[in-house]
Write a protein that holds these residues in place. Structure first.
Motif, short mmCIF file in Angstrom:
data_model
loop_
_atom_site.label_atom_id
_atom_site.label_comp_id
_atom_site.label_asym_id
_atom_site.label_seq_id
_atom_site.Cartn_x
_atom_site.Cartn_y
_atom_site.Cartn_z
N UNK A 53 0.83 -1.21 0.00
CA UNK A 53 0.00 0.00 0.00
C UNK A 53 0.87 1.26 0.00
N UNK A 54 1.93 1.24 0.78
CA UNK A 54 2.85 2.37 0.83
C UNK A 54 3.49 2.60 -0.54
N UNK A 55 3.91 1.52 -1.19
CA UNK A 55 4.52 1.62 -2.53
C UNK A 55 3.54 2.20 -3.55
N UNK A 56 2.23 2.08 -3.27
CA UNK A 56 1.20 2.57 -4.17
C UNK A 56 0.63 3.91 -3.72
N UNK A 57 1.35 4.59 -2.84
CA UNK A 57 0.98 5.96 -2.48
C UNK A 57 0.02 6.11 -1.31
N UNK A 58 -0.30 5.01 -0.64
CA UNK A 58 -1.20 5.11 0.51
C UNK A 58 -0.40 5.33 1.79
N UNK A 59 -0.92 6.17 2.67
CA UNK A 59 -0.31 6.43 3.97
C UNK A 59 -1.07 5.58 4.99
N UNK A 60 -0.47 4.49 5.44
CA UNK A 60 -1.17 3.53 6.30
C UNK A 60 -0.33 3.14 7.50
N UNK A 61 -1.02 2.62 8.50
CA UNK A 61 -0.37 2.06 9.68
C UNK A 61 -1.01 0.70 9.96
N UNK A 62 -0.21 -0.21 10.49
CA UNK A 62 -0.72 -1.54 10.87
C UNK A 62 -0.93 -1.55 12.38
N UNK A 63 -2.12 -1.97 12.79
CA UNK A 63 -2.43 -2.02 14.22
C UNK A 63 -3.17 -3.30 14.54
N UNK A 64 -2.99 -3.76 15.80
CA UNK A 64 -3.72 -4.92 16.29
C UNK A 64 -4.69 -4.46 17.37
N UNK A 65 -5.94 -4.88 17.27
CA UNK A 65 -6.95 -4.56 18.28
C UNK A 65 -6.63 -5.30 19.57
N UNK A 66 -6.61 -4.58 20.67
CA UNK A 66 -6.25 -5.17 21.97
C UNK A 66 -7.22 -6.27 22.40
N UNK A 67 -8.50 -6.09 22.11
CA UNK A 67 -9.50 -7.07 22.55
C UNK A 67 -9.65 -8.23 21.59
N UNK A 68 -9.88 -7.93 20.31
CA UNK A 68 -10.16 -9.00 19.35
C UNK A 68 -8.88 -9.65 18.82
N UNK A 69 -7.75 -8.95 18.96
CA UNK A 69 -6.45 -9.40 18.44
C UNK A 69 -6.39 -9.40 16.91
N UNK A 70 -7.40 -8.81 16.25
CA UNK A 70 -7.41 -8.76 14.79
C UNK A 70 -6.48 -7.63 14.31
N UNK A 71 -5.87 -7.85 13.14
CA UNK A 71 -4.95 -6.89 12.54
C UNK A 71 -5.67 -6.07 11.47
N UNK A 72 -5.34 -4.77 11.40
CA UNK A 72 -5.94 -3.87 10.43
C UNK A 72 -4.90 -2.86 9.96
N UNK A 73 -4.91 -2.60 8.65
CA UNK A 73 -4.15 -1.48 8.10
C UNK A 73 -5.10 -0.29 8.04
N UNK A 74 -4.75 0.78 8.73
CA UNK A 74 -5.54 2.01 8.70
C UNK A 74 -4.89 2.96 7.72
N UNK A 75 -5.65 3.41 6.74
CA UNK A 75 -5.14 4.33 5.73
C UNK A 75 -5.93 5.63 5.81
N UNK A 76 -5.23 6.75 5.76
CA UNK A 76 -5.88 8.06 5.78
C UNK A 76 -5.59 8.75 4.45
N UNK A 77 -6.65 9.21 3.81
CA UNK A 77 -6.52 9.91 2.54
C UNK A 77 -7.28 11.22 2.63
N UNK A 78 -6.63 12.31 2.26
CA UNK A 78 -7.29 13.61 2.22
C UNK A 78 -7.88 13.76 0.81
#
Length: 105
Positions: A53-78
């Motif tokens: 995603x970063x290589x394709x111009x997206x500004x993202x972060x990888x985070x794990x939910x403390x409760x569910x333990x699921x992983x998500x990439x959060x991307x913010x686009x203006x």
């Protein structure tokens, strides 16, 4: 006489969110920060997807939910709040993440 025009929004989740934002007075003529979420199966896949995603111009972060333990990439686009553009970005995120088990959520 005041002419009040309310745009029509699709009757899906994205359309309902845009309608709510419009009714709340958000300026649709001004670019806004929009959060996009990519669900990923695990940290290793998430790290790979994050790099792609970063290589394709997206500004993202990888985070794990403390409760569910699921992983998500959060991307913010203006960007402007245009339904078609939002759907296009979700499709692009799906295309880039699908080979690694991710999907736009």
């Amino acid at each position: 006489m005041v002419n009040i025009f309310t745009p029509k929004f699709p009757k899906d989740d994205d359309g309902r969110v845009l309608k709510m934002l419009y009714k709340d007075g958000v300026d649709f003529k001004k670019a806004q920060d929009i959060d996009f979420f990519v669900a990923v199966p695990d940290k290793k896949s998430g790290d790979t997807i994050l790099g792609i995603l970063s290589d394709n111009g997206f500004n993202c972060e990888l985070e794990q939910d403390d409760e569910s333990k699921e992983w998500t990439c959060y991307c913010i686009i203006k960007m402007l709040l245009k339904y078609e553009d939002i759907i296009d970005i979700q499709k692009r995120l799906n295309e880039l993440s699908k080979p690694y088990g991710g999907y736009s959520d």
